[in-house]
Motif scaffolding. Structure first.
Motif, mmCIF file in Angstrom:
data_model
loop_
_atom_site.group_PDB
_atom_site.id
_atom_site.type_symbol
_atom_site.label_atom_id
_atom_site.label_comp_id
_atom_site.label_asym_id
_atom_site.label_seq_id
_atom_site.Cartn_x
_atom_site.Cartn_y
_atom_site.Cartn_z
ATOM 1 N N GLY A 12 0.827 -1.210 0.000
ATOM 2 C CA GLY A 12 0.000 0.000 0.000
ATOM 3 C C GLY A 12 0.855 1.252 0.000
ATOM 4 N N ASN A 54 -2.731 -2.127 1.946
ATOM 5 C CA ASN A 54 -3.730 -1.060 2.114
ATOM 6 C C ASN A 54 -3.454 -0.240 3.375
ATOM 7 O OD1 ASN A 54 -4.399 -2.779 4.174
ATOM 8 N ND2 ASN A 54 -6.582 -2.796 3.751
ATOM 9 N N GLY A 55 -2.225 -0.390 3.937
ATOM 10 C CA GLY A 55 -1.936 0.258 5.222
ATOM 11 C C GLY A 55 -2.288 1.746 5.239
ATOM 12 N N LYS A 130 0.159 -3.169 13.734
ATOM 13 C CA LYS A 130 0.198 -2.929 12.276
ATOM 14 C C LYS A 130 -0.045 -1.443 12.018
ATOM 15 C CE LYS A 130 -0.346 -3.697 7.820
ATOM 16 N NZ LYS A 130 0.896 -3.872 7.091
ATOM 17 N N LYS A 215 -0.242 -8.080 4.350
ATOM 18 C CA LYS A 215 -0.481 -8.545 2.968
ATOM 19 C C LYS A 215 0.608 -9.519 2.502
ATOM 20 C CE LYS A 215 2.435 -6.164 -0.026
ATOM 21 N NZ LYS A 215 3.442 -5.877 0.970
HETATM 22 N N1 LIG Z 1 -2.346 -4.875 4.681
HETATM 23 C C1 LIG Z 1 -1.039 -4.544 4.506
HETATM 24 O O1 LIG Z 1 -0.108 -5.282 4.857
HETATM 25 O O2 LIG Z 1 -0.841 -3.313 3.932
HETATM 26 P P1 LIG Z 1 0.579 -2.584 3.652
HETATM 27 O O3 LIG Z 1 1.443 -3.535 2.898
HETATM 28 O O4 LIG Z 1 0.206 -1.365 2.866
HETATM 29 O O5 LIG Z 1 1.140 -2.220 5.008
#
Ligand SMILES: NC(=O)OP(=O)(O)O
Length: 319
Positions: A12, A54-55, A130, A215
């Motif tokens: 993300g 999507n972080g 997270k 993710k």
């Molecule tokens: N859900 C997740 O791990 O998102 P990022 O990779 O953006 O942190």
């Protein structure tokens, strides 16, 4: 002969070029760039399942929801993850469609709203770690901690962020559908944001639970379940390094699982950045081996994917 299958896991953060340029059109520009490299892979003979993080984006949705709290009902976190699957999935679906059309390649692209099973008793629910949303200065993050009940943490030396629980992914609910779509020749976008976290009750009913799944770990599970040949994690550098940022820095072209374990134990990789990528790939390769499949992992910059696939750059992780 069947084409090899790669799971490509785009972060993300990779869509946020810088903190001042994080609008939807800015993010779409980054997606368009990534789409070119993914279509290069398709032209090179790969089948692709694309996953994405999507972080930042899920944190933006939570923040919008907080800011509008006096006017509209708030968005639970599992629904916010679903929202990011739709919005980021739409970006990749459109950008891939357009890039394929430019090259006159006829291949359907489809985004699957994906649920990922987690355990309600996962200890991660007790320690939200997270990072989501924007990078903030400490005073702003602390103020939101006090007034809005956020948990916060410093992230990779770049600032303070809100944190949420991130339980371990156990099962991808839509795995059979993803497999069917692949068999039909689709490019599939799945497991966005690690998948929407759900738990299953004794009556086999699913219930959303408020968390954001990593993710890379979800992508490793997906790659293993699809018997993929490659888990490719694009990132901000061409190769993984040891002694990163020191005069002894050394870029790695190849890494065995034993070397990866050793370097992880030595704390060579940033715990919030490179380490989870190497760990996810190692988990995928080990699990694939147990299933009788030889698989590998690759970490490189998006624009270097083509060169890395012909071993000119990138870090290859193999058993
Ligand atoms: N859900 C997740 O791990 O998102 P990022 O990779 O953006 O942190």
């Amino acid at each position: 002969m069947n084409k090899p299958l790669a799971i490509v896991a785009v972060g993300g953060n990779a869509l946020i070029v810088n903190e001042e340029k994080n609008s939807i059109p800015d993010q779409y520009q980054a997606v368009e760039q990534s789409a070119q490299h993914i279509v290069d892979m398709i032209e090179g003979g790969w089948n692709i399942v694309l996953t994405h993080g999507n972080g930042p984006q899920v944190g933006f949705i939570l923040r919008r929801s907080e800011l509008a709290a006096s006017e509209v009902a708030s968005v639970p976190l599992d629904y916010a993850v679903g929202d990011t699957q739709g919005a980021i999935g739409y970006m990749f679906q459109k950008a891939l469609h357009n890039q394929l059309a430019l090259r006159d390649i006829k291949k359907p692209v489809v985004t699957i709203v994906t649920q990922t099973l987690v355990s309600a008793s996962d200890p991660a629910f007790n320690t939200p770690n997270k990072p989501v949303g924007a990078f903030l200065d400490y005073a702003t993050a602390q103020q939101r901690q006090q007034t809005l009940g956020w948990t916060i943490a410093e992230d990779s030396g770049r600032g303070w962020r809100r944190t949420v629980a991130s339980p371990t992914p156990l099962e991808i609910i839509e795995i059979a559908t993803i497999q069917n779509l692949l068999t039909q020749g689709c490019i599939v976008i799945a497991c966005g944001g690690g998948g929407i976290p759900v738990i299953r009750d004794a009556q086999r009913q699913l219930h959303g639970i408020e968390a954001v799944i990593d993710k890379d770990l979800a992508s490793a599970l997906l790659a293993e379940q699809l018997a993929a040949d490659l888990l490719l994690i694009p990132t901000g550098v061409d190769q993984v390094a040891i002694n990163f940022g020191t005069p002894e820095q050394r870029w790695l072209s190849e890494l065995s699982l034993e070397q990866a374990d050793l370097l992880i134990a030595q704390g060579q990789f940033g715990s919030g950045s490179m380490q989870p990528k190497v760990e996810a790939i190692a988990q995928f390769i080990r699990q694939s081996h147990q299933n009788g499949k030889t698989a590998s992992g690759l970490i490189t910059r998006p624009e270097s994917i083509k060169a890395a696939l012909s071993h000119q750059t990138g870090t290859w992780i193999t058993r």
